[in-house]
Design an enzyme around this catalytic site. Structure first.
Site, PDB file in Angstrom:
ATOM      1  N   GLU A 182      25.863  66.473  44.849  1.00  9.64           N
ATOM      2  CA  GLU A 182      27.208  67.045  45.004  1.00  9.64           C
ATOM      3  C   GLU A 182      28.050  66.897  43.740  1.00  9.64           C
ATOM      4  O   GLU A 182      28.766  65.906  43.574  1.00  9.64           O
ATOM      5  CB  GLU A 182      27.940  66.401  46.193  1.00  9.64           C
ATOM      6  CG  GLU A 182      29.336  66.971  46.407  1.00  9.64           C
ATOM      7  CD  GLU A 182      30.086  66.346  47.583  1.00  9.64           C
ATOM      8  OE1 GLU A 182      31.224  66.779  47.837  1.00  9.64           O
ATOM      9  OE2 GLU A 182      29.552  65.434  48.232  1.00  9.64           O
ATOM     10  N   LYS A 224      25.095  70.532  46.969  1.00  7.08           N
ATOM     11  CA  LYS A 224      26.398  70.664  47.633  1.00  7.08           C
ATOM     12  C   LYS A 224      27.463  70.934  46.568  1.00  7.08           C
ATOM     13  O   LYS A 224      28.140  70.029  46.085  1.00  7.08           O
ATOM     14  CB  LYS A 224      26.738  69.409  48.442  1.00  7.08           C
ATOM     15  CG  LYS A 224      28.082  69.508  49.178  1.00  7.08           C
ATOM     16  CD  LYS A 224      28.327  68.338  50.123  1.00  7.08           C
ATOM     17  CE  LYS A 224      29.699  68.452  50.781  1.00  7.08           C
ATOM     18  NZ  LYS A 224      29.928  67.418  51.814  1.00  7.08           N
TER      19      LYS A 224
END
Length: 346
Positions: A182, A224
């Site tokens: 992420e 992500k």
């Protein structure tokens, strides 16, 4: 066994399940400090019992959980038991979802850089991953924070974060845990959509370079990222179609086709806008990965408000959670629209 003695078949099976069409990931990994802010907004005391009760109501919402492929948990939550003594991880697994765990330990300023933050938590991570796997976690999450306000991040800040993400991902795969990678370019500032694009492109390219250097098997990760949206304070905002087109373009330029799927963060977008952007991207199509959601606030704001700490409101909170999960499940297939939004909300 796959690249670097990694059990790639097992990792890929979990990664594929995390991004299967019609489902997405519930980010329920707010730290104790972050959930305090959410609870303050609904007048609920921030106790361990209240945190447990709130999360339990979501995990027991069986209809809503049919749209949830995986749940990211905070360290406290993965060890907690429900009121009746059932481990919360068992509730998640019984609902057909995969338990996951946030493993980063927050950020600190990187000395000498342009005020950039670097994520911490690599020290002791192997032992923690071993314990989390035994507790039922099959994927993990590590968030790097990139602030595009006032120009690009420093190269030192960018490389430090990308390298830490790759180190974390390498360790996760060693312990048969799928890493959610992420790198979040924040949307809190006044950056326009072109600035968001430029910074995100740089961040993604450097992140995948570091993943390559650290021998991370891309077939066993989930990305992500942020969507390509202008900052909240930008003078010019963007249409749903513009955000969708720019996001697809950026990711196609940066993300290898070997990655099974992309689970977007909502990044502070409104519930409905996050859903609309995701649906429009899937409607356009033409990319090699599954595209779905990994939302926190965009799934939880409505159920939190409906619950407000009262047992009598559990049913209403679960209904609100079902609505948002169902709408995002449709969006992950490009099938959401405003008419369905209103029909199901009625």
């Amino acid at each position: 066994m796959g690249r670097g003695n990694v059990n790639l078949e097992a990792l890929n099976k979990v990664a594929d399940a995390m991004v299967q069409p019609g489902k997405g990931i519930l980010a329920a990994d707010e730290s104790t400090g972050t959930i305090a802010k959410r609870f303050d907004g609904i007048g609920v005391e921030n106790t361990e019992e209240n945190r447990r009760d709130y999360r339990e109501l979501m995990f027991r919402a069986k209809d809503a959980m049919t749209y949830v492929s995986g749940v990211i948990l905070y360290d406290e939550t993965i060890w907690q038991k429900a009121k009746d003594g059932t481990p919360l991880v068992k509730l998640i697994a019984d609902a057909g979802s995969i338990p996951g765990i946030k493993v980063d330990e927050g950020t600190r300023p990187l000395n000498g850089a342009r005020g950039d933050l670097v994520t911490t938590g690599l020290d002791g991570l192997p032992k923690r991953l071993e314990a989390y796997y035994k507790q039922g976690a099959r994927f993990a999450k590590w968030r790097a924070v990139i602030d595009p306000t006032g120009g690009r991040p420093s190269y030192a800040g960018l490389v430090a974060n990308a390298h830490a993400l790759a180190r974390y991902a390498n360790l996760c795969q060693e312990f048969d845990i799928v890493p959610i990678v992420e790198p979040e370019v924040l949307m809190d500032g006044d950056n326009d959509i072109d600035q968001t694009y430029a910074v995100t492109e740089w961040v993604l390219k450097e992140t995948f370079q570091q993943l390559y250097y650290l021998n991370v098997a891309l077939e066993g990760i989930v990305l992500k990222p942020n969507m390509i949206v202008p900052g909240k304070k930008a003078a010019k905002q963007a249409s749903v179609d513009e955000v969708a087109q720019m996001t697809i373009k950026c990711l196609k330029a940066c993300v290898p086709a070997a990655v099974p799927g992309i689970a977007y963060l909502s990044g502070g977008q409104t519930d409905e806008l996050a859903t609309a952007h995701l649906s429009r991207m899937n409607e356009i199509g033409g990319f090699p990965w599954q595209m779905t959601f990994s939302y926190g606030r965009a799934l939880q704001a409505a159920p939190q408000k409906a619950w407000s700490g009262k047992d009598d409101n559990v049913g209403a909170a679960q209904a609100a959670f079902l609505h948002r999960a169902q709408m995002n499940g449709l969006a992950s297939q490009g099938k959401w629209n405003e008419v369905l939004e209103r029909q199901h909300a009625a």
